[in-house]
Write a protein that holds these residues in place. Structure first.
Motif, mmCIF file in Angstrom:
data_model
loop_
_atom_site.group_PDB
_atom_site.id
_atom_site.type_symbol
_atom_site.label_atom_id
_atom_site.label_comp_id
_atom_site.label_asym_id
_atom_site.label_seq_id
_atom_site.Cartn_x
_atom_site.Cartn_y
_atom_site.Cartn_z
ATOM 1 N N SER A 186 -41.184 -7.111 -60.358
ATOM 2 C CA SER A 186 -40.404 -6.443 -59.324
ATOM 3 C C SER A 186 -41.149 -5.226 -58.788
ATOM 4 N N THR A 187 -40.863 -4.873 -57.546
ATOM 5 C CA THR A 187 -41.599 -3.794 -56.890
ATOM 6 C C THR A 187 -41.508 -2.492 -57.661
ATOM 7 N N GLU A 188 -40.306 -2.160 -58.147
ATOM 8 C CA GLU A 188 -40.144 -0.909 -58.885
ATOM 9 C C GLU A 188 -40.986 -0.909 -60.153
ATOM 10 N N GLU A 189 -41.012 -2.029 -60.857
ATOM 11 C CA GLU A 189 -41.802 -2.103 -62.083
ATOM 12 C C GLU A 189 -43.291 -1.974 -61.785
ATOM 13 N N THR A 190 -43.734 -2.574 -60.679
ATOM 14 C CA THR A 190 -45.140 -2.456 -60.308
ATOM 15 C C THR A 190 -45.494 -1.014 -59.969
ATOM 16 N N LEU A 191 -44.589 -0.311 -59.296
ATOM 17 C CA LEU A 191 -44.822 1.099 -58.987
ATOM 18 C C LEU A 191 -44.912 1.922 -60.269
ATOM 19 N N ARG A 192 -44.064 1.622 -61.234
ATOM 20 C CA ARG A 192 -44.141 2.318 -62.521
ATOM 21 C C ARG A 192 -45.489 2.047 -63.187
ATOM 22 N N LEU A 193 -45.956 0.815 -63.049
ATOM 23 C CA LEU A 193 -47.231 0.445 -63.656
ATOM 24 C C LEU A 193 -48.376 1.230 -63.037
ATOM 25 N N ILE A 194 -48.325 1.427 -61.717
ATOM 26 C CA ILE A 194 -49.404 2.126 -61.025
ATOM 27 C C ILE A 194 -49.567 3.546 -61.535
ATOM 28 N N ASN A 195 -48.451 4.254 -61.724
ATOM 29 C CA ASN A 195 -48.577 5.653 -62.140
ATOM 30 C C ASN A 195 -48.320 5.861 -63.621
ATOM 31 N N ALA A 196 -48.384 4.765 -64.402
ATOM 32 C CA ALA A 196 -48.074 4.874 -65.825
ATOM 33 C C ALA A 196 -49.054 5.777 -66.563
ATOM 34 N N ALA A 197 -50.351 5.667 -66.244
ATOM 35 C CA ALA A 197 -51.346 6.430 -66.996
ATOM 36 C C ALA A 197 -51.172 7.931 -66.802
ATOM 37 N N SER A 198 -50.959 8.354 -65.556
ATOM 38 C CA SER A 198 -50.810 9.787 -65.307
ATOM 39 C C SER A 198 -49.520 10.318 -65.913
ATOM 40 N N ARG A 199 -48.453 9.508 -65.855
ATOM 41 C CA ARG A 199 -47.197 9.941 -66.462
ATOM 42 C C ARG A 199 -47.326 10.001 -67.983
ATOM 43 N N ALA A 200 -47.976 9.001 -68.560
ATOM 44 C CA ALA A 200 -48.153 8.987 -70.013
ATOM 45 C C ALA A 200 -48.993 10.170 -70.473
ATOM 46 N N GLY A 250 -44.136 3.858 -48.531
ATOM 47 C CA GLY A 250 -44.012 5.256 -48.928
ATOM 48 C C GLY A 250 -43.923 5.423 -50.428
ATOM 49 N N CYS A 251 -43.174 4.537 -51.090
ATOM 50 C CA CYS A 251 -43.036 4.622 -52.547
ATOM 51 C C CYS A 251 -44.365 4.354 -53.251
ATOM 52 N N ALA A 252 -45.134 3.387 -52.727
ATOM 53 C CA ALA A 252 -46.428 3.071 -53.336
ATOM 54 C C ALA A 252 -47.395 4.245 -53.207
ATOM 55 N N ILE A 253 -47.416 4.874 -52.028
ATOM 56 C CA ILE A 253 -48.261 6.053 -51.831
ATOM 57 C C ILE A 253 -47.807 7.176 -52.754
ATOM 58 N N GLN A 254 -46.498 7.348 -52.852
ATOM 59 C CA GLN A 254 -45.945 8.390 -53.708
ATOM 60 C C GLN A 254 -46.272 8.129 -55.177
ATOM 61 N N ALA A 255 -46.387 6.850 -55.555
ATOM 62 C CA ALA A 255 -46.722 6.494 -56.933
ATOM 63 C C ALA A 255 -48.201 6.687 -57.233
ATOM 64 N N GLY A 256 -49.012 6.872 -56.189
ATOM 65 C CA GLY A 256 -50.436 7.101 -56.406
ATOM 66 C C GLY A 256 -51.321 5.936 -56.046
ATOM 67 N N ALA A 257 -50.789 4.943 -55.331
ATOM 68 C CA ALA A 257 -51.580 3.766 -54.981
ATOM 69 C C ALA A 257 -52.307 3.970 -53.659
ATOM 70 N N GLN A 258 -53.414 3.270 -53.511
ATOM 71 C CA GLN A 258 -54.122 3.212 -52.240
ATOM 72 C C GLN A 258 -53.553 2.033 -51.457
ATOM 73 N N VAL A 259 -52.698 2.305 -50.475
ATOM 74 C CA VAL A 259 -52.099 1.240 -49.672
ATOM 75 C C VAL A 259 -53.120 0.790 -48.635
ATOM 76 N N SER A 260 -53.622 -0.415 -48.815
ATOM 77 C CA SER A 260 -54.672 -0.921 -47.933
ATOM 78 C C SER A 260 -54.118 -1.539 -46.664
ATOM 79 N N GLY A 261 -52.873 -2.019 -46.716
ATOM 80 C CA GLY A 261 -52.300 -2.619 -45.522
ATOM 81 C C GLY A 261 -51.030 -3.375 -45.827
ATOM 82 N N THR A 262 -50.471 -3.984 -44.784
ATOM 83 C CA THR A 262 -49.243 -4.765 -44.908
ATOM 84 C C THR A 262 -49.456 -6.135 -44.279
#
Length: 399
Positions: free
Chosen positions: A137-151, A252-264
């Motif tokens: 799910s999108t929310e879980e993937t967003l958590r995965l992206i910023n997991a290292a910095s949060r941990a 916006g959520c992906a950018i906020q999570a720390g991801a490099q959004v390459s496109g849609t």
């Protein structure tokens, strides 16, 4: 986003890279059989070759539980922390608890893409050029992206607890020794003492840090912010207003999570209109948009024909990150004006909150269900003077 063509787009991207001669691995994190049908191969928990340059693997948390448990048992046998209790745990009896999917997905992806270069592993791994991850799910993937910095932040406070409390000083060394043995951070011949305890903490922090940039917009997990290493794509149904709005929000959520959004990407159906595509490009700008073909499930696919008919926009958007010349910078510093510009698509000003800690050297941005820390260059550090929202971006002026 589930139901928008996410898995189909992932398979299309993987085939595109593989047929371009890049050694590609498609990682599926669901029980959805769509990828198996499109690739005409059975995908299991061990990588399987689907064609010359493409392999695929399915992540299943229930099975991934067993290997870490085995390693913990081996470590416990050496340090005798649980006095044999852990040996009696039967891994096959354990079910998957909420949150485990993200944790074990992170571990599996770390092994595949070799983010954790400082963890010893004697197994030879096939070199991969591209890893395409079809997440949960999108929310879980967003958590995965910023997991290292949060941990890393949690680890910091746990270390303070271990160093400055009686309980921490009593229990910390034994637990750290178990971690040391299980993760083989220093090898089985190291002697545990007070100095080693600090070194293990340092090693854990380095694993989560990966690489530090003084002015990166988010500490830790910096690989996710580098276009040459990581790209995030949002998939939508351009004919569904709800899907389009959700995609903009998740950008916006992906950018906020720390991801490099390459496109849609939007799935191009026969009834898709040029006007709707033009409107989507306008609404998502400066994030690029391209259409992907609708893949029929009725007949086996001719992948040569599918890939040869891709539009130029789609090919450009699927270009490997190392060849991408139009990657966005979600954070821009203007030293002359002492301002910070943050790309925040999908949010309005009322949803964004700013906080400051540590004497004005950082900004904490809260939007939606995500928080991120912006480390400010010395020349613009200070207190926030004002903020305004312009064209999906918030401009923050410092005193």
């Amino acid at each position: 986003r589930g139901g928008s063509g996410k898995t189909t787009a992932s398979v299309l991207a993987a085939q595109h890279y593989a047929m371009a001669g890049l050694n590609t691995c498609l990682v599926i994190n669901s029980q959805d059989p769509t990828a198996e049908f499109l690739l005409d191969c059975k995908i299991g928990t061990s990588p399987i070759k689907c064609n010359k340059n493409l392999s695929a693997v399915r992540l299943e948390t229930a099975k991934m539980l067993l290997e870490p448990l085995r390693q913990l048992k081996q470590a416990d046998a050496r340090v005798n922390l649980t006095q044999g209790v852990l040996e009696g745990v039967i891994g096959e009896e354990l079910g998957v608890l909420p949150g485990m999917d993200s944790i074990f997905s992170a571990i599996a992806l770390a092994r595949i893409v070799w983010f954790f270069s400082n963890v010893n592993n004697n197994k030879k791994k096939e070199k991969l050029d591209i890893v395409v991850y079809d997440g949960i799910s999108t929310e879980e993937t967003l958590r995965l992206i910023n997991a290292a910095s949060r941990a890393k932040l949690y680890l910091k406070y746990l270390r303070n607890l271990a160093d400055k409390t009686d309980f921490g000083r009593l229990a910390g060394p034994s637990l750290l020794r178990l971690v040391d043995e299980a993760m083989s951070l220093r090898g089985s011949t190291s002697q545990f003492n007070g100095t080693l305890s600090a070194e293990i903490w340092d090693s854990l922090e380095k694993i989560l840090e990966i690489r530090y940039w003084s002015f990166a917009f988010q500490r830790g997990s910096s690989a996710f912010t580098e276009p040459s290493k990581f790209g995030c794509y949002i998939i939508m149904d351009p004919n569904s207003e709800i899907s389009v709005k959700s995609a903009l929000r998740y950008c916006g959520c992906a950018i906020q999570a720390g991801a490099q959004v390459s496109g849609t990407f939007g799935v191009a159906y026969q009834h898709s209109s040029a006007e709707s595509v033009k409107e989507i490009k306008k609404n998502f700008s400066p994030i690029p948009f391209a259409s992907t073909p609708h893949l029929s499930m009725a007949l086996p696919l001719d992948w040569d024909a599918v890939l040869n008919n891709l539009s130029e926009d789609t090919r450009n958007l699927l270009s490997p990150p190392t060849h991408c010349n139009s990657c966005l910078s979600p954070v821009q510093f203007d030293l002359a004006r002492k301002s910070v510009t943050l790309l925040m698509p999908g949010f309005d000003k009322s949803e964004i909150k700013l906080f400051q800690y540590r004497g004005g050297s950082e900004l904490l941005i809260e939007a939606g269900d995500q928080r991120r820390v912006i480390c400010l260059p010395p020349k613009i550090q200070g207190r926030v003077e004002g903020a305004k929202f312009v064209d999906s971006s918030i401009i923050i002026t410092m005193k």
